[in-house]
Design an enzyme around this catalytic site. Structure first.
Site, mmCIF file in Angstrom:
data_model
loop_
_atom_site.group_PDB
_atom_site.id
_atom_site.type_symbol
_atom_site.label_atom_id
_atom_site.label_comp_id
_atom_site.label_asym_id
_atom_site.label_seq_id
_atom_site.Cartn_x
_atom_site.Cartn_y
_atom_site.Cartn_z
ATOM 1 N N GLY A 1 6.125 52.206 20.321
ATOM 2 C CA GLY A 1 6.304 50.819 20.705
ATOM 3 C C GLY A 1 7.723 50.333 20.535
ATOM 4 O O GLY A 1 8.614 50.666 21.305
ATOM 5 N N ARG A 2 7.960 49.548 19.471
ATOM 6 C CA ARG A 2 9.276 48.912 19.297
ATOM 7 C C ARG A 2 10.409 49.915 19.178
ATOM 8 O O ARG A 2 11.528 49.652 19.640
ATOM 9 C CB ARG A 2 9.244 48.000 18.074
ATOM 10 C CG ARG A 2 8.454 46.726 18.296
ATOM 11 C CD ARG A 2 8.339 45.928 17.021
ATOM 12 N NE ARG A 2 7.519 46.619 16.034
ATOM 13 C CZ ARG A 2 7.558 46.373 14.740
ATOM 14 N NH1 ARG A 2 8.397 45.483 14.247
ATOM 15 N NH2 ARG A 2 6.766 47.020 13.912
ATOM 16 N N LYS B 1 -7.323 51.750 23.310
ATOM 17 C CA LYS B 1 -6.349 51.760 22.211
ATOM 18 C C LYS B 1 -6.969 50.976 21.056
ATOM 19 O O LYS B 1 -7.393 49.836 21.236
ATOM 20 C CB LYS B 1 -5.021 51.133 22.625
ATOM 21 C CG LYS B 1 -3.919 51.284 21.581
ATOM 22 C CD LYS B 1 -2.574 50.813 22.126
ATOM 23 C CE LYS B 1 -1.446 51.130 21.153
ATOM 24 N NZ LYS B 1 -1.534 50.344 19.908
ATOM 25 N N CYS C 1 -5.873 44.721 18.888
ATOM 26 C CA CYS C 1 -5.124 43.487 18.626
ATOM 27 C C CYS C 1 -5.715 42.769 17.418
ATOM 28 O O CYS C 1 -6.897 42.412 17.425
ATOM 29 C CB CYS C 1 -5.162 42.589 19.852
ATOM 30 S SG CYS C 1 -4.250 41.046 19.621
ATOM 31 N N GLN D 1 -3.192 47.304 30.417
ATOM 32 C CA GLN D 1 -4.100 47.117 29.287
ATOM 33 C C GLN D 1 -4.817 45.783 29.423
ATOM 34 O O GLN D 1 -4.187 44.755 29.651
ATOM 35 C CB GLN D 1 -3.356 47.149 27.947
ATOM 36 C CG GLN D 1 -4.327 47.086 26.768
ATOM 37 C CD GLN D 1 -3.640 47.075 25.427
ATOM 38 O OE1 GLN D 1 -3.015 46.088 25.057
ATOM 39 N NE2 GLN D 1 -3.760 48.166 24.677
#
Length: 354
Positions: free
Chosen positions: A237-238, A152, A113, A83
């Site tokens: 993700g997490r 994204k 972001c 990315q």
């Protein structure tokens, strides 16, 4: 058993992808050790694209690939989708060429972001404030890339469905191969809830694949997102860092082969089984960190990993505390082994606000 046909209705990775769960690119987390940890639990016949941490196109042209912590990769990693963060053609062109020569099979552009630095320099989610400029960033990246380019993004800077649809249509017209949508507004960061219906709206509006992202914490959520949104794959993700065996659980439901080394047992499913597996995964993660990072940087990554994942453990804060005074990898192994010598339970879901 669920059917794989409910995913991947539109081909990802030029039709090569066959598995519906992908690891998300995460700063400080999606490094080589985490990727290899998740691969350990991934069915051997599963094909996905694997992320890197976010890479700056202003730094990449001056860096040696593999000489920075963010560009380390395993010998078997021939399927990376790095990315990038950027908005100017020359550094993007140089970075993309370098990444493709390095072995990237696709390149992802970050337009999600929300940190202040990204907003200040007009990249990340700030690009969503200018559809024409965002489309031009895609156009210039596609122009210089021999591999597919994806984006994204978030749902935008304001709650405006028509704007979001116009924005993603511009990306499609600029040549993006697929998009990943995290349906939160930029300012929300991790607050509030991800609106999966927005993934459905975008997916129905576009002719390219749409990957869903946001608020997936367990295997049931993967299939729930697919049902609500119709997404072509699910990015996690997490929760996937906390539950790398989520790949195994999904594969089990879809009829994929079990991960190598796990052929003789079922994926963990109860709170106690998952608590025990978290401990096994921690020890494997430490071995991988030790293989790629000196202790100081490996310890930083491990502490951050615990901070982002131990919330799913009933007493995860005690695990973090027990590792706080480690002086070397052996200390960390001993602390983790001691903590998991007692039964531990893992919650199905936790608050995702940090």
């Amino acid at each position: 058993m669920s059917s794989a046909s409910q995913f991947l209705r539109r081909p990802l990775l030029q039709g090569k992808a066959n598995f519906p769960v992908w690891l998300a690119p995460m700063v400080g987390m999606s490094h080589v050790a985490l990727r290899l940890l998740v691969r350990h639990y991934t069915p051997p016949d599963a094909v996905v694209g694997w992320p890197t941490e976010m890479l700056s196109t202003w730094r990449l042209p001056r860096e040696e690939m593999g000489a920075t912590p963010e560009t380390l990769k395993g010998a078997e990693e021939s399927d990376l989708v790095p990315q990038i963060l950027g908005n100017e053609e020359q550094p993007i062109a140089e970075s993309v060429r370098k990444l493709v020569d390095w072995g990237a099979i696709a390149v992802d552009i970050n337009m999600g972001c929300p940190v202040k630095k990204a907003l200040r320099h007009n990249y990340g989610v700030a690009l969503m404030g200018d559809p024409d400029y965002a489309s031009e960033v895609v156009r210039m990246t596609v122009k210089h890339s021999r591999v597919p380019v994806s984006v994204k993004l978030r749902a935008g800077l304001q709650n405006d469905k028509d704007y979001l649809l116009r924005f993603v249509r511009g990306l499609q017209e600029a040549g993006v191969a697929w998009i990943t949508l995290h349906p939160r507004l930029g300012f929300m960061k991790r607050r509030g809830s991800a609106d999966w219906s927005q993934i459905r709206d975008v997916r129905e509006y576009l002719n390219i694949p749409v990957v869903g992202n946001g608020d997936v914490q367990c295997v049931d959520d993967v299939f729930a997102m697919a049902e609500v949104s119709g997404c072509d794959a699910v990015m996690v993700g997490r929760a996937l860092a906390a539950r790398p065996w989520l790949m195994w659980q999904v594969g089990e439901r879809l009829g994929f082969l079990p991960p190598r080394g796990h052929e003789n047992r079922l994926a963990p499913s109860t709170p106690n089984e998952e608590g025990c597996e978290y401990g096994r995964a921690c020890l494997l993660f430490l071995n991988l960190l030790e293989a790629y990072y000196p202790f100081a940087s490996g310890y930083t990554r491990f502490k951050f990993h615990l901070r982002m994942t131990s919330g799913w453990l009933e007493f995860g804060h005690h695990l973090s505390a027990s590792c706080a005074r480690a002086q070397n990898y052996r200390d960390l192994h001993e602390a983790v082994t001691t903590f998991f010598s007692a039964d531990q339970k893992m919650n199905k879901r936790t608050a995702l606000r940090e």
